[in-house]
Design a protein around this motif. Structure first.
Motif, PDB file in Angstrom:
ATOM      1  N   PRO A  23      19.513  18.267 -16.302  1.00 39.58           N
ATOM      2  CA  PRO A  23      19.266  16.891 -15.891  1.00 39.58           C
ATOM      3  C   PRO A  23      17.765  16.605 -15.827  1.00 39.58           C
ATOM      4  CG  PRO A  23      20.064  18.184 -14.036  1.00 39.58           C
ATOM      5  CD  PRO A  23      20.144  19.054 -15.256  1.00 39.58           C
ATOM      6  N   SER A  24      17.385  15.431 -16.297  1.00 44.00           N
ATOM      7  CA  SER A  24      15.965  15.075 -16.297  1.00 44.00           C
ATOM      8  C   SER A  24      15.579  14.524 -14.931  1.00 44.00           C
ATOM      9  CB  SER A  24      15.689  14.033 -17.383  1.00 44.00           C
ATOM     10  OG  SER A  24      16.410  12.852 -17.103  1.00 44.00           O
ATOM     11  N   THR A  25      14.298  14.555 -14.676  1.00 45.57           N
ATOM     12  CA  THR A  25      13.820  14.021 -13.406  1.00 45.57           C
ATOM     13  C   THR A  25      13.919  12.498 -13.439  1.00 45.57           C
ATOM     14  OG1 THR A  25      11.576  13.969 -14.246  1.00 45.57           O
ATOM     15  CG2 THR A  25      12.227  15.931 -13.017  1.00 45.57           C
ATOM     16  N   PRO A  26      14.201  11.896 -12.311  1.00 43.38           N
ATOM     17  CA  PRO A  26      14.304  10.436 -12.287  1.00 43.38           C
ATOM     18  C   PRO A  26      12.941   9.798 -12.555  1.00 43.38           C
ATOM     19  CG  PRO A  26      14.409  11.311 -10.066  1.00 43.38           C
ATOM     20  CD  PRO A  26      14.423  12.478 -11.001  1.00 43.38           C
ATOM     21  N   PRO A  27      12.929   8.597 -13.065  1.00 47.44           N
ATOM     22  CA  PRO A  27      11.648   7.944 -13.350  1.00 47.44           C
ATOM     23  C   PRO A  27      10.889   7.643 -12.059  1.00 47.44           C
ATOM     24  CG  PRO A  27      13.452   6.400 -13.641  1.00 47.44           C
ATOM     25  CD  PRO A  27      14.064   7.754 -13.394  1.00 47.44           C
ATOM     26  N   LEU A  28       9.596   7.668 -12.154  1.00 47.44           N
ATOM     27  CA  LEU A  28       8.750   7.379 -11.007  1.00 47.44           C
ATOM     28  C   LEU A  28       8.668   5.878 -10.757  1.00 47.44           C
ATOM     29  CD1 LEU A  28       6.865   8.562  -8.869  1.00 47.44           C
ATOM     30  CD2 LEU A  28       5.034   8.513 -10.552  1.00 47.44           C
ATOM     31  N   TYR A  29       8.644   5.105 -11.836  1.00 44.05           N
ATOM     32  CA  TYR A  29       8.513   3.649 -11.735  1.00 44.05           C
ATOM     33  C   TYR A  29       9.647   2.953 -12.472  1.00 44.05           C
ATOM     34  CZ  TYR A  29       3.727   4.880 -10.480  1.00 44.05           C
ATOM     35  OH  TYR A  29       2.624   5.421  -9.881  1.00 44.05           O
ATOM     36  N   SER A  30       9.927   1.762 -12.038  1.00 43.98           N
ATOM     37  CA  SER A  30      10.900   0.914 -12.717  1.00 43.98           C
ATOM     38  C   SER A  30      10.131  -0.051 -13.609  1.00 43.98           C
ATOM     39  CB  SER A  30      11.728   0.140 -11.679  1.00 43.98           C
ATOM     40  OG  SER A  30      12.594  -0.754 -12.313  1.00 43.98           O
ATOM     41  N   TRP A  31       9.979   0.317 -14.868  1.00 45.13           N
ATOM     42  CA  TRP A  31       9.176  -0.492 -15.792  1.00 45.13           C
ATOM     43  C   TRP A  31       9.911  -1.750 -16.236  1.00 45.13           C
ATOM     44  CZ3 TRP A  31       4.126   0.293 -16.892  1.00 45.13           C
ATOM     45  CH2 TRP A  31       3.579   1.492 -16.493  1.00 45.13           C
ATOM     46  N   GLN A  32      11.216  -1.662 -16.430  1.00 47.15           N
ATOM     47  CA  GLN A  32      12.041  -2.757 -16.937  1.00 47.15           C
ATOM     48  C   GLN A  32      11.324  -3.437 -18.102  1.00 47.15           C
ATOM     49  OE1 GLN A  32      14.157  -4.998 -13.855  1.00 47.15           O
ATOM     50  NE2 GLN A  32      13.444  -3.449 -12.409  1.00 47.15           N
ATOM     51  N   ASN A  33      11.021  -4.714 -18.013  1.00 44.57           N
ATOM     52  CA  ASN A  33      10.364  -5.399 -19.128  1.00 44.57           C
ATOM     53  C   ASN A  33       8.945  -5.836 -18.759  1.00 44.57           C
ATOM     54  OD1 ASN A  33      10.966  -7.454 -17.377  1.00 44.57           O
ATOM     55  ND2 ASN A  33      11.812  -8.812 -18.917  1.00 44.57           N
ATOM     56  N   PHE A  34       8.300  -5.083 -17.880  1.00 43.21           N
ATOM     57  CA  PHE A  34       6.964  -5.438 -17.412  1.00 43.21           C
ATOM     58  C   PHE A  34       5.951  -5.527 -18.552  1.00 43.21           C
ATOM     59  CE2 PHE A  34       2.864  -3.671 -15.650  1.00 43.21           C
ATOM     60  CZ  PHE A  34       2.398  -4.881 -15.179  1.00 43.21           C
ATOM     61  N   GLN A  35       5.948  -4.543 -19.429  1.00 41.09           N
ATOM     62  CA  GLN A  35       4.973  -4.549 -20.525  1.00 41.09           C
ATOM     63  C   GLN A  35       5.193  -5.745 -21.453  1.00 41.09           C
ATOM     64  OE1 GLN A  35       6.434  -0.733 -21.058  1.00 41.09           O
ATOM     65  NE2 GLN A  35       4.469   0.291 -20.817  1.00 41.09           N
ATOM     66  N   GLU A  36       6.444  -6.077 -21.684  1.00 41.01           N
ATOM     67  CA  GLU A  36       6.757  -7.251 -22.517  1.00 41.01           C
ATOM     68  C   GLU A  36       6.270  -8.528 -21.835  1.00 41.01           C
ATOM     69  OE1 GLU A  36      10.629  -9.695 -24.143  1.00 41.01           O
ATOM     70  OE2 GLU A  36      10.893  -7.637 -23.503  1.00 41.01           O
ATOM     71  N   LEU A  67      13.209   2.561  -6.502  1.00 42.52           N
ATOM     72  CA  LEU A  67      12.061   2.876  -7.350  1.00 42.52           C
ATOM     73  C   LEU A  67      10.901   1.946  -7.029  1.00 42.52           C
ATOM     74  CD1 LEU A  67      13.902   3.284 -10.766  1.00 42.52           C
ATOM     75  CD2 LEU A  67      12.986   5.105  -9.334  1.00 42.52           C
ATOM     76  N   SER A  68       9.731   2.352  -7.406  1.00 46.99           N
ATOM     77  CA  SER A  68       8.534   1.526  -7.242  1.00 46.99           C
ATOM     78  C   SER A  68       8.266   0.764  -8.531  1.00 46.99           C
ATOM     79  CB  SER A  68       7.326   2.413  -6.939  1.00 46.99           C
ATOM     80  OG  SER A  68       7.528   3.122  -5.748  1.00 46.99           O
ATOM     81  N   VAL A  69       7.562  -0.333  -8.404  1.00 45.38           N
ATOM     82  CA  VAL A  69       7.113  -1.040  -9.605  1.00 45.38           C
ATOM     83  C   VAL A  69       5.882  -0.317 -10.131  1.00 45.38           C
ATOM     84  CG1 VAL A  69       8.115  -3.264  -8.971  1.00 45.38           C
ATOM     85  CG2 VAL A  69       5.797  -2.713  -8.245  1.00 45.38           C
ATOM     86  N   PRO A  70       5.592  -0.434 -11.420  1.00 40.93           N
ATOM     87  CA  PRO A  70       4.491   0.338 -12.013  1.00 40.93           C
ATOM     88  C   PRO A  70       3.111  -0.199 -11.642  1.00 40.93           C
ATOM     89  CG  PRO A  70       5.477  -1.093 -13.643  1.00 40.93           C
ATOM     90  CD  PRO A  70       6.322  -1.209 -12.415  1.00 40.93           C
ATOM     91  N   PRO A  71       2.089   0.602 -11.899  1.00 43.94           N
ATOM     92  CA  PRO A  71       0.719   0.129 -11.677  1.00 43.94           C
ATOM     93  C   PRO A  71       0.454  -1.134 -12.486  1.00 43.94           C
ATOM     94  CG  PRO A  71       0.744   2.469 -12.201  1.00 43.94           C
ATOM     95  CD  PRO A  71       2.136   1.963 -12.413  1.00 43.94           C
ATOM     96  N   GLY A  72      -0.208  -2.080 -11.874  1.00 45.53           N
ATOM     97  CA  GLY A  72      -0.527  -3.335 -12.544  1.00 45.53           C
ATOM     98  C   GLY A  72       0.489  -4.433 -12.303  1.00 45.53           C
ATOM     99  N   PHE A  73       1.667  -4.073 -11.830  1.00 47.97           N
ATOM    100  CA  PHE A  73       2.733  -5.056 -11.622  1.00 47.97           C
ATOM    101  C   PHE A  73       2.310  -6.115 -10.604  1.00 47.97           C
ATOM    102  CE2 PHE A  73       6.596  -6.800  -9.864  1.00 47.97           C
ATOM    103  CZ  PHE A  73       7.458  -6.889 -10.936  1.00 47.97           C
ATOM    104  N   HIS A  74       1.843  -5.659  -9.441  1.00 51.09           N
ATOM    105  CA  HIS A  74       1.441  -6.605  -8.400  1.00 51.09           C
ATOM    106  C   HIS A  74       0.213  -7.407  -8.823  1.00 51.09           C
ATOM    107  CE1 HIS A  74       4.342  -5.415  -5.375  1.00 51.09           C
ATOM    108  NE2 HIS A  74       4.104  -4.161  -5.702  1.00 51.09           N
ATOM    109  N   ALA A  75      -0.687  -6.780  -9.557  1.00 51.94           N
ATOM    110  CA  ALA A  75      -1.877  -7.485 -10.041  1.00 51.94           C
ATOM    111  C   ALA A  75      -1.479  -8.590 -11.015  1.00 51.94           C
ATOM    112  CB  ALA A  75      -2.834  -6.508 -10.718  1.00 51.94           C
ATOM    113  N   HIS A  76      -0.557  -8.296 -11.913  1.00 44.49           N
ATOM    114  CA  HIS A  76      -0.115  -9.302 -12.880  1.00 44.49           C
ATOM    115  C   HIS A  76       0.632 -10.437 -12.177  1.00 44.49           C
ATOM    116  CE1 HIS A  76       0.844 -10.910 -16.800  1.00 44.49           C
ATOM    117  NE2 HIS A  76       2.118 -10.978 -16.458  1.00 44.49           N
ATOM    118  N   LEU A  77       1.482 -10.080 -11.236  1.00 48.79           N
ATOM    119  CA  LEU A  77       2.203 -11.109 -10.482  1.00 48.79           C
ATOM    120  C   LEU A  77       1.215 -11.961  -9.688  1.00 48.79           C
ATOM    121  CD1 LEU A  77       4.913 -12.347  -9.761  1.00 48.79           C
ATOM    122  CD2 LEU A  77       5.196 -10.583  -8.011  1.00 48.79           C
ATOM    123  N   GLY A  78       0.189 -11.339  -9.126  1.00 45.91           N
ATOM    124  CA  GLY A  78      -0.848 -12.085  -8.423  1.00 45.91           C
ATOM    125  C   GLY A  78      -1.573 -13.043  -9.342  1.00 45.91           C
ATOM    126  N   LEU A  79      -1.851 -12.607 -10.554  1.00 49.00           N
ATOM    127  CA  LEU A  79      -2.493 -13.469 -11.547  1.00 49.00           C
ATOM    128  C   LEU A  79      -1.614 -14.682 -11.848  1.00 49.00           C
ATOM    129  CD1 LEU A  79      -4.698 -13.956 -13.748  1.00 49.00           C
ATOM    130  CD2 LEU A  79      -3.245 -12.619 -15.267  1.00 49.00           C
TER     131      LEU A  79
END
Length: 129
Positions: A23-36, A67-79
């Motif tokens: 079994p693989s380790t669970p993801p650290l962040y929930s990226w979903q469609n953040f990059q898109e 899960l946590s949201v990835p780095p930059g998520f809160h900054a982008h939402l703030g923008l």
């Protein structure tokens, strides 16, 4: 000599296959469609309010999965909040980004400082002649 190689391969192959099926380790962040979402914003192909709604839902989904949201998520939402004139929420998101990812503190402080300066600037009245 070939006999030893076959025996070694016979032992190594099952071990390798077993390691692949572990079994693989669970993801650290929930990226979903953040990059898109970021890409669409930078291209100017999305409405900030539509993106705010999508990112708020993504944050709720991540929280529900533990899960946590990835780095930059809160900054982008703030923008996005700042773009739509909701500076109080923008400040909260920039502060949250800084808290979760201390390496972003310098940039978040810069954004917070610029935001507070732009709010304190009052337009001057035109004097008619």
């Amino acid at each position: 000599m070939f006999r030893h190689a076959r025996i070694l391969a016979g032992i190594a192959l099952p071990a390798i296959l077993a390691a692949c099926s572990a079994p693989s380790t669970p993801p650290l962040y929930s990226w979903q469609n953040f990059q898109e979402q970021q890409y669409l914003y930078l291209q100017g192909k999305t409405d900030p309010q539509v993106q705010i709604t999508a990112m708020e839902k993504a944050s709720e989904k991540a929280r529900a999965k533990g899960l946590s949201v990835p780095p930059g998520f809160h900054a982008h939402l703030g923008l996005l909040y700042a773009t739509s004139g909701r500076t109080d929420l923008a400040q909260q998101e920039f502060t949250q980004e800084k808290t979760l990812f201390p390496e972003s503190a310098l940039y978040m402080d810069f954004l917070l400082k610029n935001m507070s300066q732009s709010q304190s600037v009052t337009p001057t009245a035109k004097v008619s002649s």
